[in-house]
Design an enzyme around this catalytic site. Sequence first.
Site, mmCIF file in Angstrom:
data_model
loop_
_atom_site.group_PDB
_atom_site.id
_atom_site.type_symbol
_atom_site.label_atom_id
_atom_site.label_comp_id
_atom_site.label_asym_id
_atom_site.label_seq_id
_atom_site.Cartn_x
_atom_site.Cartn_y
_atom_site.Cartn_z
ATOM 1 N N GLY A 200 0.852 -1.192 0.000
ATOM 2 C CA GLY A 200 0.000 0.000 0.000
ATOM 3 C C GLY A 200 0.879 1.230 0.000
ATOM 4 N N GLY A 201 0.261 2.375 0.005
ATOM 5 C CA GLY A 201 0.992 3.635 -0.007
ATOM 6 C C GLY A 201 1.489 4.021 1.376
ATOM 7 C CG HIS B 141 6.492 1.778 13.045
ATOM 8 N ND1 HIS B 141 5.791 0.841 12.330
ATOM 9 C CD2 HIS B 141 6.508 2.891 12.272
ATOM 10 C CE1 HIS B 141 5.401 1.355 11.177
ATOM 11 N NE2 HIS B 141 5.826 2.606 11.118
#
Length: 181
Positions: free
Chosen positions: A7-8, A48
Site C-alpha cells: 500500500g501507499g 512503531h
Amino acid sequence: MKVLVTGGARSGKSGFAEAYAARLGDRGVYIATAQAFDEEMEARIELHRENRRNRGFHWDTTEEPYALAETLRTANAPVVLVDCLTLWLSNWLLRCEHEQDAERLIEHRIDELADAFGSMEGPVVLVTNEVGYGLVPEYKLGRIFRDLSGRMNQKLARTADQVFLVTAGIPVELKSQAFRL
C-alpha cells in the site's frame, strides 16, 4: 501461510500487518529494517515501537537493515513479520549506489529474500510499499528504486499465499481475486 501487505505511505499497512500476524500465532518475531539517520526517522521508529507495545501482542524485535534473508531463515517463532521491505531495499540501494553493477547485486539480494520467504514453514507477513503509482522519478536513483521495488513486489507476490493492498486503512485481499490468463 505467506502474506504480502502492500500500500501507499501511511495507508495503515503496518497496523493491519501486525493485527493480522497476531491472529496467526500467540507471539512473534518482528524484523524491523529501518535505520535512524535523523531525528525524524528516530521518531517514526519510536512510534512503531510504541504502537507494537500498545497492541498487547508479544513481539521479539530484531533490527536488521541488510541481512534480511539470513534473518528470516533463522527466525524461530509462531509468526514472523518484516516491516518494511521498501526500507530494506533503500538501505541496499544507498549502500550499493556507486557500484557499477548495483542493480544486479540488489536483484541477487531480492532473489535471496524470495527464496527465504518461499522456504519459510510458519506464518510470515511481509510489509512493502507500492511506489509505482506516482510520477516517474526525476533522478536516476529514484527510477532504479521504483523499478527494483516493483520487481521485488511482483516476485514476492507470486510466492505469497495472500496479498493485501491497504488503502485509507482498508485492507483488500488481491491474490484470490487475480485474473488468470
